[in-house]
Write a protein that holds these residues in place. Sequence first.
Motif, PDB file in Angstrom:
ATOM      1  N   HIS A 121       3.115   7.332   8.994  1.00  0.00           N
ATOM      2  CA  HIS A 121       4.078   7.593  10.034  1.00  0.00           C
ATOM      3  C   HIS A 121       4.687   6.245  10.588  1.00  0.00           C
ATOM      4  O   HIS A 121       6.018   6.178  10.993  1.00  0.00           O
ATOM      5  CB  HIS A 121       3.648   8.775  10.979  1.00  0.00           C
ATOM      6  N   LEU A 122       3.812   5.491  11.077  1.00  0.00           N
ATOM      7  CA  LEU A 122       3.877   4.240  11.830  1.00  0.00           C
ATOM      8  C   LEU A 122       4.979   3.477  11.336  1.00  0.00           C
ATOM      9  O   LEU A 122       5.697   2.784  11.972  1.00  0.00           O
ATOM     10  CB  LEU A 122       2.464   3.675  12.219  1.00  0.00           C
ATOM     11  N   ARG A 123       4.755   3.284   9.773  1.00  0.00           N
ATOM     12  CA  ARG A 123       5.671   2.339   9.210  1.00  0.00           C
ATOM     13  C   ARG A 123       6.832   2.736   8.614  1.00  0.00           C
ATOM     14  O   ARG A 123       7.383   2.117   7.905  1.00  0.00           O
ATOM     15  CB  ARG A 123       4.731   1.621   8.087  1.00  0.00           C
ATOM     16  N   PRO A 179       3.843  -8.290   3.798  1.00  0.00           N
ATOM     17  CA  PRO A 179       4.902  -8.797   4.648  1.00  0.00           C
ATOM     18  C   PRO A 179       5.359 -10.300   4.085  1.00  0.00           C
ATOM     19  O   PRO A 179       6.638 -10.384   4.276  1.00  0.00           O
ATOM     20  CB  PRO A 179       4.373  -8.831   6.054  1.00  0.00           C
ATOM     21  N   ALA A 184       2.727   9.461   4.244  1.00  0.00           N
ATOM     22  CA  ALA A 184       1.718   9.780   5.133  1.00  0.00           C
ATOM     23  C   ALA A 184       1.763   8.742   6.253  1.00  0.00           C
ATOM     24  O   ALA A 184       0.845   8.899   7.225  1.00  0.00           O
ATOM     25  CB  ALA A 184       0.373   9.848   4.714  1.00  0.00           C
ATOM     26  N   VAL A 199       9.449   3.368  10.086  1.00  0.00           N
ATOM     27  CA  VAL A 199      10.558   2.451  10.891  1.00  0.00           C
ATOM     28  C   VAL A 199      10.610   1.228  10.115  1.00  0.00           C
ATOM     29  O   VAL A 199      11.404   0.387   9.985  1.00  0.00           O
ATOM     30  CB  VAL A 199      10.537   2.100  12.329  1.00  0.00           C
ATOM     31  N   VAL A 200       9.141   0.680   9.690  1.00  0.00           N
ATOM     32  CA  VAL A 200       9.387  -0.537   8.765  1.00  0.00           C
ATOM     33  C   VAL A 200      10.104  -0.380   7.499  1.00  0.00           C
ATOM     34  O   VAL A 200      10.833  -1.373   7.070  1.00  0.00           O
ATOM     35  CB  VAL A 200       7.864  -1.257   8.610  1.00  0.00           C
ATOM     36  N   ASN A 236       0.831  -1.122  -0.081  1.00  0.00           N
ATOM     37  CA  ASN A 236       0.142   0.032   0.059  1.00  0.00           C
ATOM     38  C   ASN A 236       0.968   1.324  -0.023  1.00  0.00           C
ATOM     39  O   ASN A 236       0.366   2.535   0.296  1.00  0.00           O
ATOM     40  CB  ASN A 236      -0.923   0.075   1.143  1.00  0.00           C
ATOM     41  N   LEU A 290      17.677  -3.911   5.308  1.00  0.00           N
ATOM     42  CA  LEU A 290      17.997  -5.449   4.736  1.00  0.00           C
ATOM     43  C   LEU A 290      18.358  -5.384   3.463  1.00  0.00           C
ATOM     44  O   LEU A 290      19.185  -6.457   2.912  1.00  0.00           O
ATOM     45  CB  LEU A 290      16.735  -6.246   5.017  1.00  0.00           C
ATOM     46  N   GLU A 330      13.527  -0.340   8.194  1.00  0.00           N
ATOM     47  CA  GLU A 330      14.154  -1.892   8.264  1.00  0.00           C
ATOM     48  C   GLU A 330      14.430  -2.663   6.943  1.00  0.00           C
ATOM     49  O   GLU A 330      15.295  -3.202   6.958  1.00  0.00           O
ATOM     50  CB  GLU A 330      13.256  -2.458   9.277  1.00  0.00           C
ATOM     51  N   GLU A 331      13.495  -2.612   6.201  1.00  0.00           N
ATOM     52  CA  GLU A 331      13.456  -3.222   4.939  1.00  0.00           C
ATOM     53  C   GLU A 331      14.586  -2.709   3.930  1.00  0.00           C
ATOM     54  O   GLU A 331      15.121  -3.637   3.302  1.00  0.00           O
ATOM     55  CB  GLU A 331      12.289  -3.213   4.093  1.00  0.00           C
ATOM     56  N   ARG A 368       7.829 -10.145   1.158  1.00  0.00           N
ATOM     57  CA  ARG A 368       9.029  -9.143   0.969  1.00  0.00           C
ATOM     58  C   ARG A 368      10.319  -9.984   1.243  1.00  0.00           C
ATOM     59  O   ARG A 368      11.357  -9.843   0.585  1.00  0.00           O
ATOM     60  CB  ARG A 368       8.850  -8.352   2.381  1.00  0.00           C
ATOM     61  N   ALA A 369      10.059 -11.571   1.523  1.00  0.00           N
ATOM     62  CA  ALA A 369      11.412 -12.229   1.829  1.00  0.00           C
ATOM     63  C   ALA A 369      11.791 -12.636   0.059  1.00  0.00           C
ATOM     64  O   ALA A 369      12.737 -13.119  -0.042  1.00  0.00           O
ATOM     65  CB  ALA A 369      10.882 -13.380   2.354  1.00  0.00           C
TER      66      ALA A 369
END
Lengths: 564, 191
Positions: free
Chosen positions: B99-101, B74, B97, B103-104, B27, B111, B107-108, B77-78
């Motif tokens: 904000h929460l993700r 998710p 927009a 950090v995700v 998304n 990686l 992280e990705e 993503r592997a």
Amino acid sequence: MTRWLDVEVGTDDIDLITLPSNLALVDLQNDNEFKLVVGDLGRGEEGPKLKVFKGAMQISDTILPDLPLGVVGFSINESMPRSVPLIAVAYSSCVYMYRNLKIFYKYYLPSSELNMCEIEVWKQLTNPSYHNIESLQSLTDSLGAIPHKLLSPQSQNLLDLTPDQQLEYLENITDVPSKKNAEIVCITTLKLHSIEREKSVCILKRDWPEGRILFNTDEHIIAVEVVTADNSVMVICADNTLACYSKKGKKQWCLTLEHRPVAMTLVPVLHLGVTLTAVALATGHVHLYDGKARRDTIFVRDLVSVMKFGQLGQEEHVLIIVTGGGNLMLKILKRTADFSAHAAGVQLSPHAAGGQRPWLIPKKSKLFLEQSVRERENAVSMHQTFQHELNRLRLLAAKTLLEAHVKSDNSIGIGPMDSLRLTAEVEGLGPVFRVTLIIENTSKEKAVIGLAILFHVHTINYKVSNPYIKVPLLSPGGKLKFPTKIEEVFDDQINPDVLFRPVTGQGGERSLVKVLLVKEGKTTPILAATVQMPPTDPMMLPFDKMQAAAGLESNEDSNWFTKT
Amino acid sequence: MGLLDKLSVWLGRGKAEVTVLVLGLDNSGKSTLLNALRAPEQRVAHTTPTVAQQQEHFQSGGVSFSAWDVSGAPRHRALWERHYRRAHAVIFVVDSADHLRLVVAREEMELLLAHPDMFGRRVPLLIFANKSDAAHALAPMQVAAALCLERITDKPWHICASCALSGAGIADGVTWLARQLRDGLVPTQHT
């Protein structure tokens, strides 16, 4: 390495004081973007509020009429497309439903009638003529005689006051308690389609007569969680223990925590197939347990007040922590996180097994008991049968070994010649067969030279057109085919059994043809294969010999007759 | 464009396509972004969440792109790393927009950058701070700070705000990417 990602939350204006039951994760706008709905108890002059967070951002603020005791989000039906979910907020004796954050429905719990004696006492209490210490004393005594739990909250309050306060209270009182309102203790949703499970975890209080007391704990319970997978109950107690009870109330295990636990939540991680139990300690650590084994530790630097784990926004695995200071913390589980024992590198803590059932020995089944009885009764015969079977097995093994030795069969070479393979194909109905030998060199580097094929047959039975074939150089990976004619020889006295070989399928020793692959300068053959020749079709047998055999047969028969 | 085309033919990859990997969380607007790069008559009205991957072709700045739009769910993503070897450039789409993700997303991306098939390769990295028109959307510089882009040393990177629905900002980013691929070394061919 940490398994969690920290989300930065603006800490300035978030000031939450809430209860574990006042947190709900609801897909408020039906856009698969889960919001955090918090029933805030309020602080100071600020009243209780219903706050909605989108991610870490507060997007709405609704004033509530009373202190919320539980917040739950649910949808009315399961039809697609889904309707907008409702939020139910429970107060002491009523439930308000909100749709789109507007009050939509109010529900008051049915009240029950008061005890007749209590009503009589209250009639006298409201009468000003009784408002003196002595008469009040006798009236409160009669109130106290009624079981405490049957009294209305108003009566209970009255009994707690000193006589002077009671007088003052009665002077100012206007309405008489006539009804007793049921109090809401907890709220949850029951899905219409789900199988209803007996959630009788009625450990409300030790002296509570209602509900089934599932189990008692030694100390005060801080939090209770029910694991949905096996219906076991996790309990943290004030004596610094985390205990697991079965659904029947049997204590399964108990482990001592390093410090006082303050909050607990379940952390189901579906893609890993584990449900962890997160226990927050007063030291500011959050420990995650898989059963008794600790899998992870998070340090949150603050006293945790409430924890919840679930989907927030579009992220499925978010641990929401409300700290004692009113801050909101969000921690997202990494996609690559692994909670297996190996990854966690944590052994069972030494106190884990302390005193509880260390071994899980299954009950002796009926089958086991019957078998043990049989073994006791027929010990000798069982031993003999076993020895007998063992000897048979040994005999079979010896026979097989002998057979292999006699045939000296090895179609795959060993040692330096291990790259050679010999296979044979037999075609034809008989008595002349075409046997094609295929020699394959599977080696990638080495060529082979000086090979020859030798047929080893009994001349009474078979005649080979050229029993010795010289094999030319075999290149690496090469394959050579050598067709040869083999004729089955029948002597003048044909055995009648020959006619039935296709039926019985047995050619016996007679039909074996041995093929040897030999190499110059070697005394032993490199490869040996035994070809089982198919029986010659009876229609193809030489006619004259058939007749001869038939004649012989009749002669034999006549001889036999003459003998008798 | 004629000169550039001649130049790219002279460089020996006039016909060859450059493989671009389009990555980002679910998304975040990857498919919508690629949709905006299509010719107006080929666009689809509604994009649905991508499962596995789909391929798109477009041209910009004399470079012909073959874009792999990989699912960002998710559980998928592997599978990103399977495409790393053949990628000549990476477009990373971030929902500015959400904000929460962020950090995700960080992280990705970490990686991605640490993967053996990516580490040390000079693969241009274009970050789109998408959904810039949404309320509470962060500015591209804030997104860059949240993703710790300043730590990337082995790859040229560029961030630009975009709105995949209207197409704003996409052309700028793709132009940068085309220039990087043109000016940079001839993409190493991995077989």
